[in-house]
Design a protein around this motif. Sequence first.
Motif, short mmCIF file in Angstrom:
data_model
loop_
_atom_site.label_atom_id
_atom_site.label_comp_id
_atom_site.label_asym_id
_atom_site.label_seq_id
_atom_site.Cartn_x
_atom_site.Cartn_y
_atom_site.Cartn_z
N LEU A 1 46.83 41.87 44.00
CA LEU A 1 47.53 40.60 44.16
C LEU A 1 49.03 40.82 44.36
O LEU A 1 49.65 40.17 45.22
CB LEU A 1 47.27 39.70 42.95
N LEU A 2 49.61 41.73 43.60
CA LEU A 2 51.02 42.04 43.79
C LEU A 2 51.27 42.61 45.19
O LEU A 2 52.29 42.30 45.83
CB LEU A 2 51.48 43.04 42.73
N GLY A 3 50.33 43.38 45.68
CA GLY A 3 50.46 43.93 47.02
C GLY A 3 50.44 42.86 48.09
O GLY A 3 51.11 42.99 49.13
N ALA A 4 49.70 41.78 47.86
CA ALA A 4 49.63 40.70 48.84
C ALA A 4 50.99 40.05 49.04
O ALA A 4 51.33 39.61 50.14
CB ALA A 4 48.59 39.67 48.41
N TYR A 5 51.78 39.97 47.96
CA TYR A 5 53.14 39.42 48.10
C TYR A 5 53.98 40.31 49.04
O TYR A 5 54.80 39.81 49.80
CB TYR A 5 53.84 39.37 46.74
N GLU A 6 53.77 41.60 48.95
CA GLU A 6 54.57 42.54 49.74
C GLU A 6 54.13 42.58 51.20
O GLU A 6 54.95 42.62 52.11
CB GLU A 6 54.47 43.94 49.12
N THR A 7 52.82 42.58 51.42
CA THR A 7 52.30 42.73 52.77
C THR A 7 52.18 41.41 53.52
O THR A 7 52.13 41.39 54.75
CB THR A 7 50.91 43.39 52.75
N GLY A 8 52.11 40.30 52.75
CA GLY A 8 51.88 39.01 53.38
C GLY A 8 50.44 38.82 53.82
O GLY A 8 50.13 37.87 54.55
N LYS A 9 49.54 39.68 53.36
CA LYS A 9 48.13 39.60 53.75
C LYS A 9 47.28 39.26 52.53
O LYS A 9 47.26 40.01 51.55
CB LYS A 9 47.67 40.93 54.34
N PRO A 10 46.57 38.12 52.55
CA PRO A 10 45.71 37.74 51.43
C PRO A 10 44.60 38.75 51.21
O PRO A 10 44.22 39.50 52.13
CB PRO A 10 45.15 36.38 51.85
N VAL A 11 44.07 38.76 49.99
CA VAL A 11 43.00 39.68 49.62
C VAL A 11 41.69 38.90 49.48
O VAL A 11 41.70 37.67 49.33
CB VAL A 11 43.34 40.41 48.30
N PRO A 12 40.55 39.58 49.55
CA PRO A 12 39.27 38.88 49.37
C PRO A 12 39.18 38.26 47.98
O PRO A 12 39.86 38.69 47.05
CB PRO A 12 38.23 40.00 49.54
N PRO A 13 38.34 37.24 47.83
CA PRO A 13 38.18 36.61 46.51
C PRO A 13 37.86 37.64 45.43
O PRO A 13 37.00 38.51 45.62
CB PRO A 13 37.02 35.64 46.73
N ILE A 14 38.55 37.53 44.33
CA ILE A 14 38.38 38.47 43.22
C ILE A 14 36.96 38.42 42.67
O ILE A 14 36.37 39.44 42.33
CB ILE A 14 39.40 38.16 42.12
N ILE A 15 36.41 37.22 42.61
CA ILE A 15 35.10 37.05 42.01
C ILE A 15 34.01 37.76 42.81
O ILE A 15 32.96 38.12 42.28
CB ILE A 15 34.78 35.55 41.84
N GLU A 16 34.26 37.99 44.11
CA GLU A 16 33.26 38.68 44.93
C GLU A 16 33.14 40.15 44.51
O GLU A 16 32.04 40.69 44.48
CB GLU A 16 33.63 38.58 46.41
N GLY A 17 34.26 40.77 44.22
CA GLY A 17 34.21 42.17 43.80
C GLY A 17 33.99 42.36 42.31
O GLY A 17 33.68 43.46 41.85
N ASP B 1 37.20 45.94 32.34
CA ASP B 1 37.96 46.88 31.53
C ASP B 1 39.41 46.92 31.99
O ASP B 1 39.79 46.29 32.99
CB ASP B 1 37.32 48.27 31.57
N THR B 2 40.22 47.65 31.25
CA THR B 2 41.66 47.67 31.52
C THR B 2 41.98 48.16 32.92
O THR B 2 42.87 47.62 33.61
CB THR B 2 42.37 48.55 30.48
N ASN B 3 41.26 49.16 33.38
CA ASN B 3 41.51 49.70 34.72
C ASN B 3 41.21 48.67 35.81
O ASN B 3 41.96 48.54 36.79
CB ASN B 3 40.69 50.97 34.96
N ALA B 4 40.11 47.94 35.63
CA ALA B 4 39.75 46.92 36.62
C ALA B 4 40.78 45.80 36.66
O ALA B 4 41.16 45.32 37.74
CB ALA B 4 38.36 46.36 36.31
N VAL B 5 41.27 45.40 35.49
CA VAL B 5 42.30 44.37 35.42
C VAL B 5 43.56 44.84 36.15
O VAL B 5 44.17 44.11 36.95
CB VAL B 5 42.62 44.02 33.95
N SER B 6 43.96 46.07 35.89
CA SER B 6 45.16 46.61 36.54
C SER B 6 44.99 46.73 38.05
O SER B 6 45.93 46.46 38.82
CB SER B 6 45.50 47.98 35.95
#
Length: 263
Positions: A13-29, A2-7
């Motif tokens: 992902l946008l936060g990863a650019y700022e923090t420099g820390k990768p996030v877990p695979p999207i498909i897992e969540g 749904d729209t909330n999950a997409v956002s």
Amino acid sequence: MDTNAVSDVAAQLLGAYETGKPVPPIIEGNPAATVGDAYRIQQEQVRTWLANGEVVKGHKVGLSSAAMQEQMGVDQPDYGHLLSGMFHLEAQPIPSAKFLQPRIEPEIAFVLGRPLSGPGATVADAARAVEFVLPALEIVDSRIQDWRISIVDTIADNASSGGVVLGSKPTPLSAVDLRLTGCTLHQNGALVATGAGGAVLGSPLNSLVWLANTLGPLGISLEPGHVILPGSMTRAFPVSPGDTVVATMAELGSVAAIFDTPG
């Protein structure tokens, strides 16, 4: 999704650019996420970048060679957006700190002189739209931990885009056979790979046609001046601060990427 999950995923992902820390695979969540959901996540980030002053300067086709599909464990191409802030000058220091887990790959970049749109675009249409080609190095990067990507992960992450370095020798398309264009890739003076344009869907032009026909139904046209990266001629290679990478392509010349050493 749904729209909330997409956002929510786009924000991660946008936060990863700022923090420099990768996030877990999207498909897992989000195990039910589809390719369509992934492109919605990508577009959500593009809207944020545009709102912050970036400009779309072209597109990239990823995973268009058998070598890259095998390396990444996927079975189809994807596309991403090239934004103005992704372009780096040849042989000028590239800020290594900008990237999380970068790799590099040699490509033949198309620069368009005419609009190109699908569906129904042909190789002839694509060839007519190309003003010239340039040797290029694409810096691919992943905001996903340890590059543990599915096709959904890489698409959502803007096709694992990172940066682009273009060579400075424009060559008319009529002066070169892209299928037979050979490439050598040197990293810190050592030869690490060889390849040819035919590794990219049989010809990089086929990749350009695929992109035009994929974007056309979405109402997106490829515009004059846009840079199109059709896909890598070799596997991608990890790069580190201080590295120098040079791609040399028969008839097209060479292009160099130099990564700075922070501090």
